[in-house]
Write a protein that holds these residues in place. Structure first.
Motif, mmCIF file in Angstrom:
data_model
loop_
_atom_site.group_PDB
_atom_site.id
_atom_site.type_symbol
_atom_site.label_atom_id
_atom_site.label_comp_id
_atom_site.label_asym_id
_atom_site.label_seq_id
_atom_site.Cartn_x
_atom_site.Cartn_y
_atom_site.Cartn_z
ATOM 1 N N LEU A 107 8.268 -5.409 -2.721
ATOM 2 C CA LEU A 107 8.997 -5.878 -3.911
ATOM 3 C C LEU A 107 8.041 -6.509 -4.672
ATOM 4 C CD1 LEU A 107 12.334 -7.573 -2.548
ATOM 5 C CD2 LEU A 107 12.113 -5.406 -3.426
ATOM 6 N N GLY A 108 7.183 -7.344 -4.263
ATOM 7 C CA GLY A 108 5.938 -8.172 -5.142
ATOM 8 C C GLY A 108 4.948 -7.060 -5.594
ATOM 9 N N GLY A 109 4.819 -6.251 -4.646
ATOM 10 C CA GLY A 109 3.613 -5.093 -5.131
ATOM 11 C C GLY A 109 4.278 -4.209 -6.246
ATOM 12 N N GLY A 110 5.245 -3.900 -6.058
ATOM 13 C CA GLY A 110 6.169 -3.029 -6.883
ATOM 14 C C GLY A 110 6.138 -3.495 -8.279
ATOM 15 N N ILE A 111 6.599 -4.599 -8.440
ATOM 16 C CA ILE A 111 6.542 -5.464 -9.807
ATOM 17 C C ILE A 111 5.386 -5.655 -10.326
ATOM 18 C CG2 ILE A 111 7.097 -7.512 -10.954
ATOM 19 C CD1 ILE A 111 9.480 -7.801 -8.996
ATOM 20 N N PHE A 112 4.179 -6.026 -9.576
ATOM 21 C CA PHE A 112 2.771 -6.282 -9.900
ATOM 22 C C PHE A 112 2.142 -4.948 -10.462
ATOM 23 C CE2 PHE A 112 -1.595 -6.675 -9.393
ATOM 24 C CZ PHE A 112 -1.974 -7.875 -10.064
ATOM 25 N N PHE A 121 -8.026 1.654 -4.774
ATOM 26 C CA PHE A 121 -7.335 2.080 -3.405
ATOM 27 C C PHE A 121 -8.330 3.352 -2.839
ATOM 28 C CE2 PHE A 121 -3.922 -0.074 -5.032
ATOM 29 C CZ PHE A 121 -3.521 -0.719 -3.729
ATOM 30 N N ALA A 122 -8.948 4.386 -3.781
ATOM 31 C CA ALA A 122 -9.938 4.997 -3.109
ATOM 32 C C ALA A 122 -11.017 4.636 -2.302
ATOM 33 C CB ALA A 122 -10.249 5.996 -4.300
ATOM 34 N N GLY A 123 -11.386 3.398 -3.007
ATOM 35 C CA GLY A 123 -12.490 2.675 -2.331
ATOM 36 C C GLY A 123 -12.057 2.146 -0.883
ATOM 37 N N ILE A 124 -10.871 1.555 -0.825
ATOM 38 C CA ILE A 124 -10.127 1.146 0.282
ATOM 39 C C ILE A 124 -10.138 2.174 1.453
ATOM 40 C CG2 ILE A 124 -8.069 0.121 1.429
ATOM 41 C CD1 ILE A 124 -7.765 -1.466 -0.915
ATOM 42 N N ILE A 125 -9.621 3.373 0.915
ATOM 43 C CA ILE A 125 -9.659 4.336 1.805
ATOM 44 C C ILE A 125 -10.902 4.837 2.533
ATOM 45 C CG2 ILE A 125 -8.803 6.756 2.302
ATOM 46 C CD1 ILE A 125 -6.708 6.428 0.331
ATOM 47 N N LEU A 126 -12.052 4.903 1.675
ATOM 48 C CA LEU A 126 -13.470 5.127 2.029
ATOM 49 C C LEU A 126 -13.940 4.057 3.308
ATOM 50 C CD1 LEU A 126 -15.083 6.533 -1.266
ATOM 51 C CD2 LEU A 126 -14.494 7.958 0.810
ATOM 52 N N GLY A 127 -13.688 2.983 2.873
ATOM 53 C CA GLY A 127 -14.230 1.937 3.432
ATOM 54 C C GLY A 127 -13.519 1.678 5.070
ATOM 55 N N SER A 128 -12.403 2.538 5.353
ATOM 56 C CA SER A 128 -12.037 2.586 6.586
ATOM 57 C C SER A 128 -12.531 3.643 7.281
ATOM 58 C CB SER A 128 -10.325 2.634 6.372
ATOM 59 O OG SER A 128 -10.075 4.156 5.997
ATOM 60 N N VAL A 129 -13.302 4.957 6.606
ATOM 61 C CA VAL A 129 -13.706 5.634 7.544
ATOM 62 C C VAL A 129 -14.894 5.503 8.726
ATOM 63 C CG1 VAL A 129 -15.156 7.671 7.505
ATOM 64 C CG2 VAL A 129 -13.215 7.331 5.490
ATOM 65 N N SER A 160 0.893 -1.300 -0.075
ATOM 66 C CA SER A 160 0.003 -0.097 0.067
ATOM 67 C C SER A 160 0.802 1.088 0.160
ATOM 68 C CB SER A 160 -1.138 -0.068 1.272
ATOM 69 O OG SER A 160 -0.186 -0.219 2.277
ATOM 70 N N ASN A 161 1.918 1.218 0.496
ATOM 71 C CA ASN A 161 3.055 2.369 0.676
ATOM 72 C C ASN A 161 3.356 2.456 -0.819
ATOM 73 O OD1 ASN A 161 3.610 3.638 3.228
ATOM 74 N ND2 ASN A 161 3.970 1.612 3.837
ATOM 75 N N LEU A 162 3.217 1.780 -1.757
ATOM 76 C CA LEU A 162 3.738 2.125 -3.145
ATOM 77 C C LEU A 162 2.904 3.297 -4.208
ATOM 78 C CD1 LEU A 162 5.252 -1.283 -3.965
ATOM 79 C CD2 LEU A 162 6.432 0.636 -3.275
ATOM 80 N N ILE A 163 1.520 3.352 -3.426
ATOM 81 C CA ILE A 163 0.595 4.301 -4.320
ATOM 82 C C ILE A 163 0.732 5.590 -3.656
ATOM 83 C CG2 ILE A 163 -1.709 4.431 -4.868
ATOM 84 C CD1 ILE A 163 -0.656 1.887 -6.214
ATOM 85 N N PRO A 164 0.953 6.393 -4.634
ATOM 86 C CA PRO A 164 0.907 7.976 -4.202
ATOM 87 C C PRO A 164 -0.747 8.359 -3.742
ATOM 88 C CG PRO A 164 2.069 7.924 -6.249
ATOM 89 C CD PRO A 164 1.457 6.402 -5.989
#
Length: 330
Positions: free
Chosen positions: A67-72, A89-97, A16-20
């Protein structure tokens, strides 16, 4: 099972840290490991034997995720389905609210509203800072020639990014975007399996300063954040809510900045998949947070040295408020 969950949470955190705009800290909250991880890092010297296995498994998972996430992400999702990836990923963030709001939603005053606004403004401000410096024209890995300033900026990106990645709602790679190294870093991750001397050397020289900055920032970042949650638990949660909601526009601004002018990203199929990915991410995040909360509560019952914020600081404040009210009534 507990160790496997820790490994999986590390993988989710790393990827998750790889997505701006996507926060590893948010993923820590979603999987209900946030408090435990901060306390483990902050007390690694005092409770070394108790926390070392937990931290080791989490770190291994984070490396696999990066590593795996970056390649994928680089070679598949961001190449063929960029819009769906960002909306997911926007949906994932909204779902955590809902989960973030539950512990403190009944406690609202002007100070907490101010904390929320500050959190919202901070992440939006970082977004505009990133846009002001974002001239990302990454060079292919085999052609990179790094100078001293490059090493220094990569290290600073990792060190400050460590603070950011532990704060729910703030992207860990945002500083790489600010300093114009995001594309180069993602190229390095995606090409780490190339073992030619020139390519391998350049990949390591890109990743190593960032990794070193993260490692040196872990303890001070965790201690600072632990202090904030102990002294200002409810205010910190409201600030997190501001961070989380503020990251939604960051997600889409970054998408249009990186992919908006590329043919094929706004076709009818891409738009349909993007629209479907948003609720899918929300549903996954919402139910994952509920499932992981039960699993995390079980783990915390076994480890009495670490208590979640909802079960500790917020309840302490509730008790103090009740006591204060009783005194005033008398």
């Amino acid at each position: 099972m507990k160790h496997l969950l820790t490994l999986l949470k590390g993988i989710l955190f790393g990827a998750s840290n790889l997505i701006p705009g996507m926060s590893g800290g948010t993923m820590l909250v979603i999987t209900n490991i946030y408090d435990k991880l901060l306390n483990a890092i902050a007390n690694i010297i005092k409770k070394f034997k108790t926390v070392i296995l937990f931290l080791f498994l989490f770190a291994i998972g984070a490396v696999i995720g990066i590593l795996g996430g970056g390649i994928f992400l680089k070679r598949v999702m961001l190449t063929y389905l960029p819009l769906a990836t960002y909306t997911f990923f926007a949906g994932i963030i909204l779902g955590s609210v809902p989960m973030l709001a539950k512990p403190v939603i009944k406690k609202i005053n002007w100070k907490y509203i101010l904390s929320f606004i500050l959190g919202l403004v901070a992440v939006i401000g970082l977004m505009f800072l990133g846009l002001a410096f974002n001239k990302d024209q990454s060079v292919p890995i085999g052609e990179i020639t790094l100078e001293f300033k490059d090493y220094l900026l990569l290290f600073i990106s990792g060190f400050i990014g460590c603070f950011a990645m532990l704060i729910p709602g703030v992207s860990g790679v945002l500083m790489l975007v600010v300093f114009n190294y995001y594309g180069t870093f993602m190229d390095a991750i995606a090409n780490i399996h190339h073992f030619t001397m020139q390519g391998y050397s350049n990949v390591i020289l890109v990743i190593l300063p960032v990794a070193l900055g993260i490692l040196l920032g872990l303890i001070p970042a965790s201690k600072l954040l632990s202090y904030m949650f102990k002294r200002f638990p409810i205010g910190s949660y409201y600030a997190i809510l501001g961070f989380v909601l503020g990251s939604i526009p960051v997600i889409f601004v970054n998408f249009f900045t990186e992919y908006g002018n590329i043919d094929g990203t706004t076709t009818t199929l891409q738009i349909i998949l993007g629209v479907l990915a948003l609720p899918l991410g929300f549903i996954l995040s919402y139910f994952l947070s509920k499932f992981k909360k039960k699993a995390s509560d079980t783990e915390l019952e076994e480890d009495t040295s670490i208590e979640p914020i909802e079960n500790k600081e917020v309840k302490e404040i509730e008790e103090k408020n009740i006591a204060s009210k009783e005194i005033q009534d008398e």
